[in-house]
Design an enzyme around this catalytic site. Structure first.
Site, PDB file in Angstrom:
ATOM      1  N   CYS A 130      -5.812 -35.241 -19.234  1.00 18.05           N
ATOM      2  CA  CYS A 130      -5.263 -36.736 -19.962  1.00 18.05           C
ATOM      3  C   CYS A 130      -5.359 -37.266 -18.002  1.00 18.05           C
ATOM      4  O   CYS A 130      -5.293 -36.772 -17.614  1.00 18.05           O
ATOM      5  CB  CYS A 130      -4.546 -37.266 -19.941  1.00 18.05           C
ATOM      6  SG  CYS A 130      -2.891 -36.798 -19.820  1.00 18.05           S
ATOM      7  N   GLY A 245     -16.884 -21.496 -27.350  1.00 15.37           N
ATOM      8  CA  GLY A 245     -18.131 -20.840 -27.181  1.00 15.37           C
ATOM      9  C   GLY A 245     -17.608 -20.370 -28.065  1.00 15.37           C
ATOM     10  O   GLY A 245     -19.064 -18.935 -28.666  1.00 15.37           O
TER      11      GLY A 245
END
Ligand SMILES: Cc1cc2nc3c(=O)[nH]c(=O)nc-3n(C[C@H](O)[C@H](O)[C@H](O)COP(=O)(O)O)c2cc1C
Length: 305
Positions: A130, A245
């Site tokens: 963030c 993935g």
């Protein structure tokens, strides 16, 4: 029967398959697709001190072999999570890992304090991607000194619970970020978060996402994730959790061969909501393919040229 149990950073998991933050809701949403107690762990959606609405729509776009998202950490806030979600989760049987999002070091500390006091929270995962509002908005995760500072603050407030620092791949040298987390007192690192990307709609001549840029995830990022995990495993001595993935048991094993103690499954949960459970079912068969019946033997056994 192959024993799939893994132990690291003070956690004991039934198997090394954990669902990744933001891709499995708070777990409960997926309970009709499989028995949550079978999972090695569940990392819940990123939690902030106050509720967040997230970014404007559209905030998801499909890409070749992946997806882009700019959800913006939409979540009901930590209090609502502890009141409405955590008590319904099978936390005695499955490790519930709280993913934390904050924009200042003291906010991270406060969140850690609240979450670590809960019996049902097995560990804290610190999302350092963030923007650091006190440092002009560049992400915490891009600056090793800031990573060490946040880790130290969370560790001090974690009441002995394991602290996992989740690293961003959007850096030049991810191994030094992992080193900073280790220096700050992290019990483990998890990687990777999404890769910064963008999509364009030629009909409207606009970015597809209202936020303009978003995070790329899914099979498209696995080679980048493998490279990052490889570099980090060679650099630090704390356990590493591989993410990026993973859609099959074979994918999971690739990360374990690099040295990962466990893995997280993310975007695959959008492809098939029962995929994490299928990966657990398939893991023993994939291990036999790699000619082993022991995760300990497989872990880090990559043969380098
Ligand atoms: C829709 C979506 C929301 C996500 N939300 C979070 C989040 O709240 N906190 C976090 O640390 N990572 C979040 N992530 C990142 C994933 O946990 C994971 O690190 C990333 O997607 C790579 O793994 P994958 O290729 O298996 O999806 C999110 C990913 C997606 C696709």
């Amino acid at each position: 029967m192959i024993d799939l149990r893994v132990e690291f950073a003070g956690l004991v998991l039934k198997n090394p398959i954990i669902t990744a933050s933001g891709t499995f809701g708070f777990g409960l949403e997926f309970s009709s697709f499989g028995d949550l107690k079978r999972l090695g762990g569940i990392v819940v959606k990123g939690l902030s001190l106050k509720p967040r609405e997230g970014n404007p729509m559209p905030r998801i776009a499909e890409t070749p072999c992946g997806m882009l998202n700019a959800i913006g950490i939409q979540n009901p806030g930590v209090e609502a999570f502890l009141r409405d979600k955590l008590p319904l989760l099978p936390w005695r049987e499955t490790a519930i890992i709280a993913n934390m999002y904050a924009c200042t070091v003291p906010e991270f500390g406060e969140l850690a304090d609240v979450l670590a006091g809960e019996e049902g929270v097995a560990a804290l995962e610190v999302n350092v991607s963030c923007p650091n509002v006190s440092q002009g908005g560049s992400a915490f995760g891009q600056d090793p000194a800031q990573i060490a500072k946040v880790t130290d603050e969370v560790k001090k407030r974690a009441k002995g619970k394991p602290v996992i620092v989740k690293l961003s791949p959007n850096v030049t040298d991810i191994a030094s970020c992992a080193q900073a987390a280790e220096d700050g007192g992290a019990d483990a690192v998890s990687l990777i978060n999404t890769l910064l990307g963008m999509a364009v709609d030629i009909r409207t001549r606009k970015p597809t996402l209202a936020n303009v840029v978003g995070g790329l995830s899914g099979p498209a990022i696995k080679p980048v994730a493998l490279r990052c995990v490889h570099q980090v495993c060679r650099k630090v001595s704390i356990p590493v959790i591989g993410i990026g993935g993973i859609v099959s048991a074979e994918d999971a094993l690739e990360f374990i061969l690099l040295g990962a103690s466990a893995v997280q499954v993310g975007t695959a949960n959008f492809l098939r909501p029962d995929q994490s459970f299928r990966i657990i079912d398939d893991l023993p068969r994939a291990m036999i393919k790699a000619r082993s019946d022991s995760l300990d033997e497989l872990r880090g056994s990559l043969k380098l040229p």
